[in-house]
Design an enzyme around this catalytic site. Structure first.
Site, PDB file in Angstrom:
ATOM      1  N   GLY A   1      57.918  -6.762   7.651  1.00 41.61           N
ATOM      2  CA  GLY A   1      57.907  -5.304   7.716  1.00 41.61           C
ATOM      3  C   GLY A   1      56.546  -4.761   7.352  1.00 41.61           C
TER       4      GLY A   1
ATOM      5  N   CYS B   1      54.962  -4.013  -9.659  1.00 37.78           N
ATOM      6  CA  CYS B   1      54.795  -5.401 -10.119  1.00 37.78           C
ATOM      7  C   CYS B   1      54.004  -6.288  -9.168  1.00 37.78           C
ATOM      8  CB  CYS B   1      56.164  -6.018 -10.383  1.00 37.78           C
ATOM      9  SG  CYS B   1      57.022  -5.212 -11.740  1.00 37.78           S
TER      10      CYS B   1
END
Ligand code: UDX
Length: 438
Positions: A258, A265
């Site tokens: 994607g 993080c």
């Protein structure tokens, strides 16, 4: 156990409420008075499924309270550092300002039998340096490292039912025994449920976290790199992901191609891991993570280019609907969000961008006042020359292509998360494009 938790962000607030829910007496500490007032009244400072409920129940039980006073920590025997370690403003490494401030503020209130636990994600070597900090200030409190692995959107579940527990213990046997005693008591229900426990030294526990997040980031960039090759050949990356994921050495998770990874993080952790390797003289060992980061950034720019081509090379005067702003669904977190990066880029290039997100609208409004916000997908898409689906919220996956077509100017969909059914959208008259799929 009597546990104080320093830092009430996504990690600390969920951890505090969850630990109280399994019977511990918990104090949540944070320097932000508004956040603390809200938490004491049961108001979650962020969107996290299930958190409101566990917060309300834990407050109700009388075992949880929040404060801005470090002196209140004096009544507690375990102190868990859950503050943020963001990327430094002008460098790739982690900024440890909040970790140092938390330890320094805690020191005057520690007794020598106390145990300080680190849960924040830190560069390897931090735990040892914190022990020196404690000793230099005259504290004999024991320090252990206990990394967390929670995912936003599943934070409560991941805290109460973790895949594994990791303890990084001190070298000294008596200190290690004391740390272990406290950790085992804190996690008694998880250990009873046979959660795997992995024990190592400080450096090992610190590196487990860096290694885990780097592996996950690499897996995503790997499949996104394959998507680039698919785009040059007419192959379908989702079929490839399915086929390779059936090999149980590879596994199907984290192979969704994607627009790449974002959040508080993975992006900063791979950069901090590389920066630390550089300091340790082993730059080359993690050189591949630079490529992981590049692949990830390229996917975002690829969507901007796809939109430009679809709009005949110019954004000026074009209306673009962006569905999604959070870095992933079931979260209102927009840190390093690929969706928000793309929306801002398009707006910067002159497009009239309207963003909608089921949870992050307010945050977008506060952080990016130049972006227009709409209540829902239909409002965002009204009059749009192109629609971009960039965060795979269920609401967007369930969109009716026939109904949405009625409101747009041009039925052109770029599905940045490969979650819509191409046949269904094309049948409804849309030009449908996705990532690495023909
Ligand atoms: C991550 C780790 O999963 C967690 O263990 C760690 O403690 C903190 O960092 P989180 O940031 O909540 O958790 O998000 P995660 O679910 O890992 O997703 C990260 C990003 O990767 C999202 O932007 C998501 O959209 C993207 N992603 C994930 C993909 O693009 N493809 C995938 O297959 C999976």
């Amino acid at each position: 156990m009597r546990i104080s938790i320093i830092g009430c962000g996504y990690l600390g607030a969920v951890y505090a409420a969850s630990m109280a829910s399994i019977g511990h007496d918990v104090l949540g500490l944070d320097v932000d008075q508004d956040k603390i007032d809200g938490l004491n009244q049961g108001r979650a400072p962020f969107h996290e499924p299930g958190f409101d409920k566990v917060l309300a129940q834990s407050l109700e039980s009388g075992r949880l309270r929040f404060s801005t006073e470090y002196a209140d920590a004096a009544d507690y025997e375990a102190h868990v550092i859950c503050v943020g370690t963001p990327q430094q403003v002008d460098a790739a490494g982690a900024d440890l300002t909040y970790v140092h401030a938390a330890v320094d503020s805690l020191i005057p209130h520690l007794s020598d039998s106390d145990v300080v636990l680190g849960r924040s994600t830190v560069p390897v070597g931090t735990a040892s340096s914190l022990v020196e900090r404690l000793r230099a200030a005259g504290s004999q409190a024991v320090l252990a490292w206990n990394p967390e692995f929670l995912r936003e959107g599943f934070a409560v579940k991941d805290t109460l039912h973790p895949d594994r527990l990791v303890y990084g213990l001190p070298e000294d046997p008596a200190e290690a025994a004391r740390a272990r005693e406290v950790l085992d008591a804190m996690y008694a229900p998880m250990l009873e449920a046979e959660t795997p426990l992995v024990v190592g030294n400080y450096a090992t526990a610190e590196l487990v976290k860096g290694a885990a997040n780097s592996f996950l980031a690499t897996k995503i960039s790997f499949i996104n790199a394959v998507a680039e090759v698919c785009e040059a050949t007419g192959a379908d990356v989702s079929v490839i992901a399915e086929a390779i994921g059936l090999d149980d050495r590879i596994g199907p998770k984290f192979l969704r191609a994607g627009i790449g990874f974002g959040g508080g993080c993975l992006p900063k952790d791979i950069r901090a891991f590389m920066a630390r390797a550089g300091e340790l003289g082993v730059t080359e060992a993690l050189g591949f993570l630079r490529e992981v980061d590049h692949v990830n950034n390229r996917r975002r720019d690829h969507v901007v280019n796809m939109a430009r081509k679809a709009l005949d090379g110019s954004f000026t005067g074009k209306r673009i609907a962006v569905l999604g702003a959070a870095f992933k669904p079931d979260s209102d977190d927009t840190r390093q969000s690929p969706a928000l990066y793309i929306a801002s880029k398009l707006s910067g290039r002159g497009a009239d961008v309207v963003v909608t997100d089921p949870a992050a609208n307010q945050r977008v409004h506060a952080e990016r006042p130049n972006l227009a916000i709409a209540e829902d997908a239909y409002a965002a898409a009204t009059g749009a020359d192109i629609v971009l689906l960039l965060t795979e919220w269920q609401q967007f996956k369930d969109l009716d292509p026939v109904k949405l077509r009625e409101v747009v100017t041009t039925p052109h969909m770029i599905d940045g998360r490969n979650v819509l059914d191409p046949a269904q959208w094309r049948e409804a008259g849309w030009t449908y494009q996705s990532m690495g799929r023909p």
